[in-house]
Design a protein around this motif. Structure first.
Motif, PDB file in Angstrom:
ATOM      1  N   VAL A 252       0.824  -1.209   0.000  1.00 59.43           N
ATOM      2  CA  VAL A 252       0.000   0.000   0.000  1.00 59.43           C
ATOM      3  C   VAL A 252       0.861   1.264   0.000  1.00 59.43           C
ATOM      4  O   VAL A 252       0.616   2.199  -0.770  1.00 59.43           O
ATOM      5  N   ASN A 253       1.871   1.306   0.850  1.00 61.15           N
ATOM      6  CA  ASN A 253       2.606   2.550   1.089  1.00 61.15           C
ATOM      7  C   ASN A 253       3.696   2.841   0.071  1.00 61.15           C
ATOM      8  O   ASN A 253       4.089   4.002  -0.097  1.00 61.15           O
ATOM      9  N   THR A 254       4.224   1.799  -0.585  1.00 63.73           N
ATOM     10  CA  THR A 254       5.362   1.994  -1.482  1.00 63.73           C
ATOM     11  C   THR A 254       5.104   1.483  -2.891  1.00 63.73           C
ATOM     12  O   THR A 254       5.313   2.201  -3.867  1.00 63.73           O
ATOM     13  N   ILE A 255       4.631   0.262  -3.009  1.00 62.25           N
ATOM     14  CA  ILE A 255       4.442  -0.325  -4.337  1.00 62.25           C
ATOM     15  C   ILE A 255       3.275   0.333  -5.071  1.00 62.25           C
ATOM     16  O   ILE A 255       3.365   0.606  -6.281  1.00 62.25           O
ATOM     17  N   SER A 256       2.197   0.622  -4.377  1.00 59.84           N
ATOM     18  CA  SER A 256       1.045   1.252  -5.034  1.00 59.84           C
ATOM     19  C   SER A 256       1.374   2.629  -5.595  1.00 59.84           C
ATOM     20  O   SER A 256       0.950   2.952  -6.722  1.00 59.84           O
ATOM     21  N   PRO A 257       2.101   3.496  -4.876  1.00 63.77           N
ATOM     22  CA  PRO A 257       2.526   4.759  -5.490  1.00 63.77           C
ATOM     23  C   PRO A 257       3.376   4.545  -6.744  1.00 63.77           C
ATOM     24  O   PRO A 257       3.235   5.286  -7.728  1.00 63.77           O
ATOM     25  N   PHE A 258       4.228   3.529  -6.730  1.00 65.92           N
ATOM     26  CA  PHE A 258       5.024   3.204  -7.916  1.00 65.92           C
ATOM     27  C   PHE A 258       4.116   2.825  -9.081  1.00 65.92           C
ATOM     28  O   PHE A 258       4.271   3.317 -10.207  1.00 65.92           O
ATOM     29  N   LEU A 259       3.144   1.945  -8.813  1.00 69.39           N
ATOM     30  CA  LEU A 259       2.267   1.463  -9.873  1.00 69.39           C
ATOM     31  C   LEU A 259       1.356   2.564 -10.413  1.00 69.39           C
ATOM     32  O   LEU A 259       1.054   2.597 -11.615  1.00 69.39           O
ATOM     33  N   LEU A 260       0.904   3.474  -9.541  1.00 67.67           N
ATOM     34  CA  LEU A 260       0.061   4.567 -10.024  1.00 67.67           C
ATOM     35  C   LEU A 260       0.884   5.526 -10.884  1.00 67.67           C
ATOM     36  O   LEU A 260       0.409   6.003 -11.925  1.00 67.67           O
ATOM     37  N   THR A 261       2.116   5.792 -10.485  1.00 66.01           N
ATOM     38  CA  THR A 261       2.993   6.622 -11.302  1.00 66.01           C
ATOM     39  C   THR A 261       3.222   5.972 -12.658  1.00 66.01           C
ATOM     40  O   THR A 261       3.181   6.629 -13.704  1.00 66.01           O
ATOM     41  N   GLN A 262       3.438   4.670 -12.642  1.00 68.70           N
ATOM     42  CA  GLN A 262       3.655   3.921 -13.879  1.00 68.70           C
ATOM     43  C   GLN A 262       2.419   3.972 -14.780  1.00 68.70           C
ATOM     44  O   GLN A 262       2.519   4.184 -16.002  1.00 68.70           O
ATOM     45  N   ALA A 263       1.248   3.781 -14.181  1.00 69.27           N
ATOM     46  CA  ALA A 263       0.002   3.788 -14.964  1.00 69.27           C
ATOM     47  C   ALA A 263      -0.292   5.165 -15.540  1.00 69.27           C
ATOM     48  O   ALA A 263      -0.886   5.283 -16.623  1.00 69.27           O
ATOM     49  N   ALA A 264       0.122   6.213 -14.834  1.00 76.10           N
ATOM     50  CA  ALA A 264      -0.194   7.583 -15.243  1.00 76.10           C
ATOM     51  C   ALA A 264       0.849   8.194 -16.164  1.00 76.10           C
ATOM     52  O   ALA A 264       0.624   9.283 -16.700  1.00 76.10           O
ATOM     53  N   ILE A 265       1.963   7.518 -16.376  1.00 73.12           N
ATOM     54  CA  ILE A 265       3.123   8.173 -16.971  1.00 73.12           C
ATOM     55  C   ILE A 265       2.867   8.748 -18.356  1.00 73.12           C
ATOM     56  O   ILE A 265       3.364   9.839 -18.675  1.00 73.12           O
ATOM     57  N   SER A 266       2.097   8.071 -19.204  1.00 75.81           N
ATOM     58  CA  SER A 266       1.874   8.619 -20.549  1.00 75.81           C
ATOM     59  C   SER A 266       1.117   9.937 -20.480  1.00 75.81           C
ATOM     60  O   SER A 266       1.426  10.885 -21.221  1.00 75.81           O
ATOM     61  N   GLN A 267       0.121  10.020 -19.595  1.00 76.90           N
ATOM     62  CA  GLN A 267      -0.611  11.269 -19.404  1.00 76.90           C
ATOM     63  C   GLN A 267       0.284  12.346 -18.791  1.00 76.90           C
ATOM     64  O   GLN A 267       0.235  13.518 -19.192  1.00 76.90           O
ATOM     65  N   LEU A 268       1.106  11.961 -17.845  1.00 78.17           N
ATOM     66  CA  LEU A 268       1.985  12.930 -17.187  1.00 78.17           C
ATOM     67  C   LEU A 268       3.015  13.485 -18.159  1.00 78.17           C
ATOM     68  O   LEU A 268       3.338  14.676 -18.135  1.00 78.17           O
ATOM     69  N   ILE A 269       3.539  12.634 -19.030  1.00 80.97           N
ATOM     70  CA  ILE A 269       4.496  13.092 -20.039  1.00 80.97           C
ATOM     71  C   ILE A 269       3.804  14.045 -21.013  1.00 80.97           C
ATOM     72  O   ILE A 269       4.315  15.128 -21.332  1.00 80.97           O
ATOM     73  N   GLN A 270       2.639  13.648 -21.476  1.00 84.70           N
ATOM     74  CA  GLN A 270       1.898  14.452 -22.450  1.00 84.70           C
ATOM     75  C   GLN A 270       1.582  15.839 -21.909  1.00 84.70           C
ATOM     76  O   GLN A 270       1.635  16.833 -22.653  1.00 84.70           O
ATOM     77  N   ASN A 271       1.259  15.919 -20.598  1.00 88.81           N
ATOM     78  CA  ASN A 271       0.816  17.176 -20.002  1.00 88.81           C
ATOM     79  C   ASN A 271       1.889  17.854 -19.153  1.00 88.81           C
ATOM     80  O   ASN A 271       1.584  18.820 -18.454  1.00 88.81           O
ATOM     81  N   LYS A 272       3.140  17.337 -19.245  1.00 91.86           N
ATOM     82  CA  LYS A 272       4.244  17.883 -18.442  1.00 91.86           C
ATOM     83  C   LYS A 272       3.788  18.003 -16.980  1.00 91.86           C
ATOM     84  O   LYS A 272       3.861  19.051 -16.340  1.00 91.86           O
TER      85      LYS A 272
END
Length: 265
Positions: free
Chosen positions: A110-130
């Protein structure tokens, strides 16, 4: 307003610090995905913020596919995703002598792996929108209280991840990753925990200055106020940073001579 037009996921936002952050980002013009485990509390938050500004998703953040579902909901609802706030966490007491593998794995999931996975899942949107990632850590990341071993390990790992991704993701993709480490915060859960430990209903009203120099502990709204800079464009190219939000420095603190009582924390 500093977040006008942005779409933000805040995990663990049905209560406490996460709820305060969600309310603050909406007040600054953002749309927000409310996430947590408590359906009734989540509905209350959405009701306060308005259905045009907030969307609720109830699910254990460590479930398989939960991260991708949160991202998909944001994009389906508002067409994009600008930032994520990794706030969801389990705060549970443990020591070397009572922490088994299953318990440690659960805390890390919950505290460490989930933040990693959410960052991973969001990365294309985050890159696109800086976009930006803001991790909510803890001052326990530096060593932690003796009875918060698993929690402290998880937050220490989160801090290392923040610094690593804050360098690599920004250097290569323009995505900023930063972290705030709250100290002692007066959340609903903290009030309940201390009452379970035998303290009075009003334990937080008269705190020793050894542990709360201001005479009180930090409010969730004060932590939330500090998150806006990191989510807004005004923080510019700053990435890979960890900022402690406590009433005293973690390094170099001048401990009062009369500090000999049992800590409340």
């Amino acid at each position: 307003m500093r977040l006008t037009g942005k779409v933000i996921i805040v995990t663990g936002s049905t209560t406490g610090i996460g709820k305060a952050i969600a309310k603050k980002v909406v007040s600054e013009g953002a749309k927000v995905i409310i996430h947590g485990l408590e359906e009734d509390l989540g509905q209350q938050v959405v009701s306060e913020l308005g259905a045009d500004n907030a969307k609720l998703h109830i699910e254990d953040i460590s479930n398989e596919g939960a991260a991708q579902r949160l991202v998909d909901i944001a994009v389906k609802t508002w067409g994009k995703l600008d930032s994520i706030v990794n706030n969801a966490a389990i705060v549970a007491a443990s020591t070397l002598f009572d922490t088994d593998k299953a318990f440690l794995n659960r805390i890390l999931e919950v505290n460490t792996i989930s933040p990693f996975l959410l960052t991973q899942a969001a990365i294309s949107q985050l890159i696109q929108n800086k976009g930006a990632v803001l991790n909510i850590g803890s001052i326990n990341a530096y060593s932690g209280e003796h009875n918060l071993l698993a929690y402290s390990i998880s937050k220490g790992a989160l801090m290392t991840m923040t610094r690593n991704l804050g360098d690599s993701l920004f250097r290569e993709n323009g995505v900023r990753v930063n972290q705030i480490n709250p100290g002692w915060v007066l959340t609903e859960n903290e009030i309940a925990r201390k009452k379970e430990h035998g303290l009075s209903d009003t334990w937080y009203e008269n705190l020793p200055k050894n542990y709360a120099p201001a005479g009180r502990i930090i409010l969730p709204e004060e932590i939330a106020a500090a998150t806006i800079y990191w989510l807004a464009d005004e923080s510019g190219p700053i990435s890979g940073q960890v900022v402690d939000l406590e009433q005293f420095p973690m390094i170099g603190r001048n401990i009062p001579k009369d500090e000999n009582s049992v800590p409340l924390k």
